[in-house]
Design a protein around this motif. Structure first.
Motif, PDB file in Angstrom:
ATOM      1  N   GLU A 108       0.640  -1.285  -0.234  1.00 39.34           N
ATOM      2  CA  GLU A 108      -0.181   0.187  -0.028  1.00 39.34           C
ATOM      3  C   GLU A 108       0.959   0.786   0.166  1.00 39.34           C
ATOM      4  O   GLU A 108       0.510   2.380  -0.494  1.00 39.34           O
ATOM      5  N   THR A 109       1.791   1.629   1.072  1.00 36.07           N
ATOM      6  CA  THR A 109       2.843   2.184   0.504  1.00 36.07           C
ATOM      7  C   THR A 109       3.367   2.171  -0.918  1.00 36.07           C
ATOM      8  O   THR A 109       3.582   3.886  -1.026  1.00 36.07           O
ATOM      9  N   LEU A 110       3.986   1.710  -0.925  1.00 34.02           N
ATOM     10  CA  LEU A 110       4.278   1.542  -2.238  1.00 34.02           C
ATOM     11  C   LEU A 110       3.639   1.946  -3.659  1.00 34.02           C
ATOM     12  O   LEU A 110       4.071   2.530  -3.960  1.00 34.02           O
ATOM     13  N   GLN A 111       2.629   1.641  -3.247  1.00 30.39           N
ATOM     14  CA  GLN A 111       1.487   1.672  -4.484  1.00 30.39           C
ATOM     15  C   GLN A 111       1.156   3.980  -4.073  1.00 30.39           C
ATOM     16  O   GLN A 111       1.210   4.728  -4.990  1.00 30.39           O
ATOM     17  N   THR A 112       1.061   3.993  -2.932  1.00 31.87           N
ATOM     18  CA  THR A 112       1.076   5.605  -2.840  1.00 31.87           C
ATOM     19  C   THR A 112       2.112   6.687  -3.559  1.00 31.87           C
ATOM     20  O   THR A 112       1.921   7.745  -4.292  1.00 31.87           O
ATOM     21  N   GLN A 113       3.642   6.268  -2.574  1.00 31.65           N
ATOM     22  CA  GLN A 113       5.100   6.650  -3.116  1.00 31.65           C
ATOM     23  C   GLN A 113       4.850   6.548  -5.240  1.00 31.65           C
ATOM     24  O   GLN A 113       5.192   7.305  -6.095  1.00 31.65           O
ATOM     25  N   LEU A 114       4.371   5.265  -4.843  1.00 27.52           N
ATOM     26  CA  LEU A 114       4.758   5.381  -6.641  1.00 27.52           C
ATOM     27  C   LEU A 114       3.419   6.305  -7.621  1.00 27.52           C
ATOM     28  O   LEU A 114       3.685   7.122  -7.800  1.00 27.52           O
ATOM     29  N   THR A 115       2.620   6.583  -6.850  1.00 21.38           N
ATOM     30  CA  THR A 115       1.346   6.643  -7.669  1.00 21.38           C
ATOM     31  C   THR A 115       1.892   8.559  -7.573  1.00 21.38           C
ATOM     32  O   THR A 115       2.226   9.418  -8.404  1.00 21.38           O
ATOM     33  N   THR A 116       2.698   8.540  -6.314  1.00 23.06           N
ATOM     34  CA  THR A 116       3.050  10.562  -6.509  1.00 23.06           C
ATOM     35  C   THR A 116       3.776  10.773  -7.590  1.00 23.06           C
ATOM     36  O   THR A 116       4.375  11.907  -8.049  1.00 23.06           O
ATOM     37  N   THR A 117       5.332   9.589  -7.336  1.00 22.47           N
ATOM     38  CA  THR A 117       5.872   9.713  -8.327  1.00 22.47           C
ATOM     39  C   THR A 117       5.956   9.573  -9.892  1.00 22.47           C
ATOM     40  O   THR A 117       6.049  10.605 -10.455  1.00 22.47           O
ATOM     41  N   LEU A 118       4.632   9.080 -10.055  1.00 19.92           N
ATOM     42  CA  LEU A 118       4.227   9.079 -11.631  1.00 19.92           C
ATOM     43  C   LEU A 118       3.591  10.185 -11.814  1.00 19.92           C
ATOM     44  O   LEU A 118       3.740  11.183 -12.708  1.00 19.92           O
ATOM     45  N   SER A 119       2.394  11.035 -10.490  1.00 20.04           N
ATOM     46  CA  SER A 119       1.896  12.342 -10.790  1.00 20.04           C
ATOM     47  C   SER A 119       3.279  13.248 -11.398  1.00 20.04           C
ATOM     48  O   SER A 119       3.501  14.066 -12.095  1.00 20.04           O
ATOM     49  N   ALA A 120       4.536  13.065 -10.731  1.00 18.51           N
ATOM     50  CA  ALA A 120       5.264  14.600 -10.445  1.00 18.51           C
ATOM     51  C   ALA A 120       5.936  14.085 -11.680  1.00 18.51           C
ATOM     52  O   ALA A 120       6.155  15.478 -12.881  1.00 18.51           O
ATOM     53  N   PHE A 121       6.476  12.891 -12.401  1.00 17.14           N
ATOM     54  CA  PHE A 121       7.026  12.808 -13.378  1.00 17.14           C
ATOM     55  C   PHE A 121       6.350  13.404 -14.907  1.00 17.14           C
ATOM     56  O   PHE A 121       6.921  13.642 -15.653  1.00 17.14           O
ATOM     57  N   ASN A 122       4.896  13.124 -14.680  1.00 10.67           N
ATOM     58  CA  ASN A 122       3.671  13.759 -15.951  1.00 10.67           C
ATOM     59  C   ASN A 122       3.665  15.059 -15.414  1.00 10.67           C
ATOM     60  O   ASN A 122       3.856  15.879 -16.829  1.00 10.67           O
TER      61      ASN A 122
END
Length: 319
Positions: free
Chosen positions: A219-233
């Motif tokens: 769950e934590t990795l999913q949240t961080q990955l979502t944030t990272t993907l948003s920043a990258f976008n």
């Protein structure tokens, strides 16, 4: 005196009539009909078989047992039990209305007899007749004056013989060994099962904790990955916007530069036309033209690279 003799004669006559009636009734004998007699020779037990026992053909009554004897062969000291049968021909009919063939002919066609138990409660037996040509006809000449019907083993006798041939003692020993092995296994399971249950419970608890930890980590990795993907976008969108804006400005700059180079080249060409071929000014002009041509070629190459890879403006060439 005469009256007494009359009474005694009437009593005797009545007794004879009663005796004949009993014989006819209980012996199933009809003095006015022809009967057929045959004999069945038993070598086994005649237990349950008695005089008057029914004789049937596939369940249909066709006669009764009239006599049971015991005969010994003095040479072999073998016991035989001849059983005399009284068969009623009126119970058997022919499809072509002809006279039924004799007992010997039926025997040649496969007629066999067997002793069957009528009731397991009372133990009474009966004689059952049937056709079975596969059973060999074993006869005993000289034991009776009547035609003999060969005997075959009954179902009970065949079952008893089969059971007698079974290795019952060996089977019992095998069963006892199997039961002992099962008992030992049961005792072993009783000793080991509590420890196995406790170990399984501990393993289950550890697995549950591991699963819970893995779930939280995911769950934590999913949240961080979502944030990272948003920043990258967001960064990609910003880079695309900047590249698009700088690409347009660069295109304008390149057009202006190209126009200036063309104008300068035209001007130098015109000056060249007015300059002597061997003068110093002509040499300077030729050098200037060569430099301008080289600069124009470099600008065109750079413009082509920028058009192909706009990210060079932000990241530069990678070594």
């Amino acid at each position: 005196m005469g009256n007494r003799q009359t009474v005694v004669g009437a009593f005797v006559l009545g007794g004879i009539i009663l005796a004949l009636g009993a014989i006819i009734l209980f012996g199933q004998i009809n003095p006015f009909s022809r009967v057929v007699r045959a004999v069945v020779v038993l070598q086994g037990s005649a237990s349950g078989l008695s005089i008057g026992a029914p004789v049937t053909f596939r369940g249909v009554p066709v006669g009764s047992v009239s006599d049971i004897e015991l005969t010994f062969d003095r040479r072999t000291f073998t016991a035989y039990i001849p059983v005399t049968l009284v068969l009623d021909p009126r119970r058997v009919h022919s499809t072509d209305k002809r006279e039924i063939i004799g007992v010997n002919e039926f025997v040649r066609r496969g007629l066999r007899a067997e002793v069957n138990i009528q009731s397991l409660v009372t133990g009474q037996a009966a004689i059952e007749l049937s056709f079975d040509p596969s059973t060999p006809a074993v006869l005993h000449p000289g034991l009776s004056k009547y035609p003999e019907i060969p005997v075959r083993q009954s179902i009970m006798q065949r079952t008893q013989q089969t059971l007698e041939q079974l290795p019952l003692q060996e089977m019992a020993n095998n069963i006892n060994r199997s039961l002992e092995s099962i008992r030992i296994l049961a005792d072993k399971l009783d000793e080991d099962t509590p420890a196995l249950i406790a170990s399984a419970q501990q393993t289950s608890n550890q697995s549950r904790v591991l699963v819970d930890t893995a779930t939280k980590t995911l769950e934590t990795l999913q949240t961080q990955l979502t944030t990272t993907l948003s920043a990258f976008n967001t960064m990609a969108n910003a880079a695309t916007t900047q590249l698009n804006g700088r690409g347009a400005d660069l295109h304008k700059l390149l057009l202006s530069t190209n126009t200036a180079v063309v104008q300068t080249q035209q001007m130098v060409t015109e000056l060249r036309n007015f300059t002597a071929a061997r003068s110093d000014q002509r040499a300077d002009i030729d050098a200037t033209l060569r430099d301008l041509a080289a600069a124009a070629a470099s600008m065109r190459g750079f413009a082509s690279e920028i058009e192909r890879e706009p990210q060079l403006l932000l990241m530069g060439r990678q070594p």
